[in-house]
Design a protein around this motif. Sequence first.
Motif: not given
Length: 371
Positions: A1-28
């Motif tokens: 499937m083609r999945i499009v996310f709108f989120g805070s940031s995937l590439v920066s963890a600066y003031w963004n505690g969800a970055a690691t979570y997004y990376r793990g989910i998207c990579r998986g």
Amino acid sequence: MRIVFFGSSLVSAYWNGAATYYRGICRGLHALGHEVHFCEPDILGRQAHRDLPEDPPYARVHVYRSETELEALLAMARGADVVVKCSGVGARDRELEEWLAGLAGPLRAYWDVDAAHTLARAESDPHDPFRACVPAYDLVFTYGGGPPVVARYRALGARACHPVYNGLDPDVHRPVPPDPALACDLLFMGNRLPDRERRVEAFFLSVAERLPRHRFLLGGEGWGGKPLPANVRWIGHVPTALHNALNCSARLVLNIHREEMARTGYSPATRLFEAAGAGACSVTDAWPGIEHFFEPGREVLVAATPEEVARLVAETDARTATAIGAAARRRALRDHTYAGRARQVDAVLRAARAGRAAGATGAVAGGPRAG
């Protein structure tokens, strides 16, 4: 499937505690064959503080800086199989939530990375516009929260709610040699936030005052103007690439939830799994559901009060800490990888798409027949 996310940031963890979570989910999801796009605004200095200098191979990242660029991404998303709007984008959240609710075609998913806050806000205000959006979404995913959050979202009219917990990526969160320059008895990493600061004062700073001969290390943004005990060293923002070294250099790693999340429970923080992946011994504040993720006393240490944190710091020797950290790593690798979380999401998306197709087929089959 083609999945499009709108989120805070995937590439920066600066003031963004969800970055690691997004990376793990998207990579998986990418590893399962999905085409992943992540759309994020250029705000809060995140692009200037990227800890992923290059876009990751598992997702195409779209950074938008203007209304025109956002509108182009919304047009692109209309052709996707799944569109995900995450909470806390930080720019035009309400407009994006309402746009998703009215979107025709793709599966519409709302992904709440701070369900305790979102639900408290929506439940306290019957006129909150988000309340009208929830029943329109095909799916709600949450960063955690367990049965209590599922029940609360269903009460708001959610068609389906699926907690997808934090986890670890074994290729990213792993043991590394300790760095003597980062050695300490207790490490805490977290940005200074209004709804967390009081608990940091109680569970970390007051403990340092009780144990003046022990060494404490504080990482995260915003603590520069905060008076700290003499045995607390603040090292500022910690890029994700340094998390393993910090976790492996501390005798104990402290996890402190924000008050709302601690009350809600079933919300293990990213840091808990990062530390487990590194084989570090975590001390976490007490919250409902911890035993579903790690066994207290064997895989994690639990402290309900600052006094208990101080006792654990004073009494837990390096050998015991190493044994607990090793047990936590075994449990995390068995039950809590992002690959496993992604398989869970994949199964939900496939079932939702099949259900929609079956509904469409049924509607056609049950329609009027030609005479």
